[in-house]
Design a protein around this motif. Sequence first.
Motif, PDB file in Angstrom:
ATOM      1  N   ILE A 128      -9.539   6.021   0.243  1.00 22.22           N
ATOM      2  CA  ILE A 128      -8.879   4.839  -0.338  1.00 22.22           C
ATOM      3  C   ILE A 128      -9.109   4.842  -1.849  1.00 22.22           C
ATOM      4  CG2 ILE A 128      -8.716   2.329  -0.317  1.00 22.22           C
ATOM      5  CD1 ILE A 128      -9.963   2.342   2.457  1.00 22.22           C
TER       6      ILE A 128
ATOM      7  N   ARG B 256       0.845  -1.196   0.000  1.00 22.48           N
ATOM      8  CA  ARG B 256       0.000   0.000   0.000  1.00 22.48           C
ATOM      9  C   ARG B 256       0.874   1.238   0.000  1.00 22.48           C
ATOM     10  NH1 ARG B 256      -5.065  -1.083   4.233  1.00 22.48           N
ATOM     11  NH2 ARG B 256      -5.947  -2.879   3.126  1.00 22.48           N
TER      12      ARG B 256
ATOM     13  N   PRO C 199     -13.059   1.567  -1.412  1.00 21.44           N
ATOM     14  CA  PRO C 199     -12.075   2.146  -2.329  1.00 21.44           C
ATOM     15  C   PRO C 199     -12.732   2.746  -3.572  1.00 21.44           C
ATOM     16  CG  PRO C 199     -11.446  -0.082  -1.664  1.00 21.44           C
ATOM     17  CD  PRO C 199     -12.861   0.113  -1.226  1.00 21.44           C
TER      18      PRO C 199
ATOM     19  N   GLU D 155     -12.265   3.222  -7.346  1.00 20.33           N
ATOM     20  CA  GLU D 155     -11.466   2.575  -8.388  1.00 20.33           C
ATOM     21  C   GLU D 155     -11.190   3.536  -9.545  1.00 20.33           C
ATOM     22  OE1 GLU D 155     -13.366  -1.012  -9.586  1.00 20.33           O
ATOM     23  OE2 GLU D 155     -13.019  -2.034  -7.661  1.00 20.33           O
TER      24      GLU D 155
ATOM     25  N   THR E 225      -2.943   0.090  -3.928  1.00 23.93           N
ATOM     26  CA  THR E 225      -3.925   0.773  -3.082  1.00 23.93           C
ATOM     27  C   THR E 225      -3.278   2.001  -2.447  1.00 23.93           C
ATOM     28  OG1 THR E 225      -5.042  -1.314  -2.587  1.00 23.93           O
ATOM     29  CG2 THR E 225      -5.487   0.543  -1.122  1.00 23.93           C
TER      30      THR E 225
ATOM     31  N   GLN F 142      -8.019   2.813  -5.456  1.00 25.31           N
ATOM     32  CA  GLN F 142      -7.468   1.589  -6.018  1.00 25.31           C
ATOM     33  C   GLN F 142      -7.144   1.809  -7.497  1.00 25.31           C
ATOM     34  OE1 GLN F 142      -7.048  -1.257  -4.132  1.00 25.31           O
ATOM     35  NE2 GLN F 142      -5.999  -2.285  -5.833  1.00 25.31           N
TER      36      GLN F 142
END
Length: 588
Positions: A31, A19, A67, A69, A38, A33
């Motif tokens: 968060i 991470r 998360p 994306e 991440t 991704q």
Amino acid sequence: MKFMKIGNRPDTFYTEEARRSVSSDVPSNLIIQINNTTYLLHQFRLLPKCGLLQRLCSDAGNPSKVPLELHGIPGDEEAFELCAKFCYGITINLSAHNFVLAFCAAKFLGMTESVEKGNFVLKLEIFFKSCILEGWKDSIITLQSTEKLLEWAENTGLIRHCMDSIVEKILTHPSKVTWSYTYTRPGYKGKHHSVPKDWWTEDISNLDIGIFRAIIAAIRSTKTLPRKLIGEALHVYAYRWLPEISNSSSPETSVSQTESVAEKHRQVLEIIVSMIPAERGSVSIGFLLRLLSKGKTLGVSPSTKAELIRRSGQQLMEATVKNLIFPSQSSSDRHYYDTDLVLAVLESFLADWRRQTSPEDGESLKEIRKVAKLIDSYLQVISRQDVNMPALKMVTLAESLPEIARPKHDELYRAMNIYLKEHPDLTKAEKKRLCRILDSRKLSPEVCAHAIRNERLPLRTVLQVLFHEQESGARPTPQKPPRSEMTQGGEYPQSVAQGDNHGKSKLGLEEQFSGIESLGKATSPSIVERVHRTTMKSDGKKKLDSERKVEEGKVREIREEGMSGSLEPKKAKGGKSKSASHSRGGDR
């Protein structure tokens, strides 16, 4: 190269357990991704500057646990981190190498003025216009970096602006070009040398073929630069992207390339051929022939191959023997040359030559004779070096030229003699077929003197040369050749030795014609002596000065029927003639 430094904080990004995080006293609450990476970041840093993240967070509900994306971000993790560091105020250095990544990612994240004043996109646009477009190298490198993000770069206008800047600089008069534009030429310094006209060709050869073609098309549309300069750019690009087949490489080496690489090379070659200016001489004959040889290896389209053959035929009179020497792709033998390709180019040249209004006058006659001299020299080289070349290919190439192309057959005889020496296993029929193309009436006295003593030639050929000598009233003396024909030691005079325009050295007779025994060393009667002695068995009171028609009839009879038989002297008025039968243990 120009740089732009943004931010003043140290880089605090670090990786832990796969991470990426930022060192901070404030816990992360965002968060993100991207592919397999991440990011644990902060909303108060990114959201004020990123319009896309604002929308995604409002839709996600709780971005600190779910998360966001961003798998579709252009430039992936590298580009995202540039934008994230800008949001955190971390120092980043921008240049032509990473500008496209940063700009496309900032556009994707919506880092525009409508979200916050002085945002990332605006700063990047200022750097692009004031630095990158003003520099030559910067524009080239920026275009190179667009290859991975071609669609984004086209949609944002980066490619178009860079190409316009490059074309503008190429069209600038060389006297106004500064060496800050380019520094790829070793040995040149702006203080001591002016910029050459083709200063730009090497730099743009690093670009993708699609961008290169667009730049060349834009330059040609202005009709400002000479066509030879355009041809030089194509030449440089071809040698950058189409590796040459060395003399030591085999066809298996080129075939072993991956299909993708071969397809890329094939595409590049076909595009280059399509861009060659129509004007004759815009590219050299050597370049055309190398493209033709390479194209045959790569398997280019029939139209591309036909165009190269046509263009090569138009400029064949400018070629040298070295231009015609390239390996055949049908054999692994490195000495096996591609005579079929040379024949195709020669036939194209002859087709154009025959279409001319008066091919036997003026420049047309000079062209055909220059090409004939080139082909004869080429035959000499491949006869010596290509041990696998069949006699039929030799004959086909030699006979392709019309009779008017060769006022003399000396160079053709030299090629035939070399071939006979290097291919001693020829059959009688092959020797006869090979030597049939020689015209003894077009041989110089020096060459005739050598031919009638040449044990490699078939008997019929020797007799034809002998009859011609008698016919012309210059009968050779077997044991003591005249000084005018041969210097001491059996060598050609310098005037004959220097007659080859393709760089033959002043070799002696034995060297130029591959070690024939000198006359002084003969220990047994040669064929000429035997023929000469029996011919002189007539009444001895008169020379062979009979009527020309009878003599010519006998020459035709020997030429057409291939007799290895008798030679009858003419009847003297009121007297009788004696016949002499000559035998030879088979054509040599």
